[in-house]
Design a protein around this motif. Structure first.
Motif, PDB file in Angstrom:
ATOM      1  N   SER A  66       0.931  -1.046   0.112  1.00 15.86           N
ATOM      2  CA  SER A  66       0.058   0.145  -0.021  1.00 15.86           C
ATOM      3  C   SER A  66       0.930   1.454   0.012  1.00 15.86           C
ATOM      4  CB  SER A  66      -0.913   0.098   1.240  1.00 15.86           C
ATOM      5  OG  SER A  66      -1.640  -1.111   1.180  1.00 15.86           O
TER       6      SER A  66
ATOM      7  N   ASP B   5      -3.127   4.188  -2.546  1.00 12.24           N
ATOM      8  CA  ASP B   5      -3.013   2.955  -3.688  1.00 12.24           C
ATOM      9  C   ASP B   5      -2.511   1.900  -3.143  1.00 12.24           C
ATOM     10  OD1 ASP B   5      -2.844   2.018  -6.348  1.00 12.24           O
ATOM     11  OD2 ASP B   5      -0.934   2.513  -6.681  1.00 12.24           O
TER      12      ASP B   5
ATOM     13  N   LYS C  26      -1.431  -1.927  -4.287  1.00 12.80           N
ATOM     14  CA  LYS C  26      -0.887  -2.825  -5.400  1.00 12.80           C
ATOM     15  C   LYS C  26      -1.003  -4.326  -4.984  1.00 12.80           C
ATOM     16  CE  LYS C  26       1.798   0.920  -6.718  1.00 12.80           C
ATOM     17  NZ  LYS C  26       3.016   1.467  -7.032  1.00 12.80           N
TER      18      LYS C  26
ATOM     19  N   VAL D  32      -6.239  -3.909  -8.386  1.00 14.51           N
ATOM     20  CA  VAL D  32      -5.416  -2.529  -7.923  1.00 14.51           C
ATOM     21  C   VAL D  32      -6.584  -1.510  -7.616  1.00 14.51           C
ATOM     22  CG1 VAL D  32      -3.859  -0.986  -8.448  1.00 14.51           C
ATOM     23  CG2 VAL D  32      -3.438  -3.170  -9.210  1.00 14.51           C
TER      24      VAL D  32
ATOM     25  N   SER E  84      -7.333   2.241  -5.913  1.00 12.29           N
ATOM     26  CA  SER E  84      -6.659   3.470  -5.687  1.00 12.29           C
ATOM     27  C   SER E  84      -7.666   4.693  -5.439  1.00 12.29           C
ATOM     28  CB  SER E  84      -5.531   3.909  -6.827  1.00 12.29           C
ATOM     29  OG  SER E  84      -6.212   4.199  -8.003  1.00 12.29           O
TER      30      SER E  84
END
Length: 142
Positions: A105, A122, A124, A133, A135
């Protein structure tokens, strides 16, 4: 498992305390928002970088230490001294779980000339697992 459950109540209280400290410090450093000349824009960019360095970075340093002490991976990316770009400070962390490594993160604080300091998050996917993903960018203040 949600991240807040991994951290425990004590860690969440520490995080809340760190964020409250950030709010108090940033309230002391408020700068009026006015359209300005290019020199004024550069001064505001530098002032924003200073706030990121003195207020946000200090809170992220303490939170990074807390994450590491809890056995998680954490690092800070500091781009507040970069010339010609908007300053940013990011906390990058990967929680450890009983099943192994969780998603990486990133919590990024960046200067936005129109909005003050904006926050983006975000998540990942793990390099070994294919996950979606997610965000988001949120405004938390100036």
């Amino acid at each position: 498992m949600p991240y807040h459950l991994l951290m425990g109540d004590k860690s969440m209280e520490q995080l809340r305390s760190l964020l409250k400290s950030y709010e108090e410090r940033s309230a002391k450093l408020q700068v009026g928002v006015k359209p300005a000349t290019q020199d004024e824009g550069e001064r505001r960019r530098r002032a924003c970088g200073d706030r990121l360095r003195t207020v946000v970075r200090s809170v992220l340093d303490r939170f990074t230490d807390a994450l590491k002490n809890a056995g998680h991976e954490a690092a800070i990316e500091d781009e507040t001294a970069t010339t010609g770009a908007y300053p940013t400070v990011a906390l990058i962390f990967t929680p450890r779980t009983p099943a192994g490594t969780a998603l990486a993160s990133t919590l990024t604080f960046k200067c936005d000339p129109r909005r003050g300091i904006a926050v983006a998050r975000d998540i990942k996917p793990s390099p070994t697992k294919g996950r979606a993903v997610t965000s988001s960018t949120d405004r938390i203040g100036r």
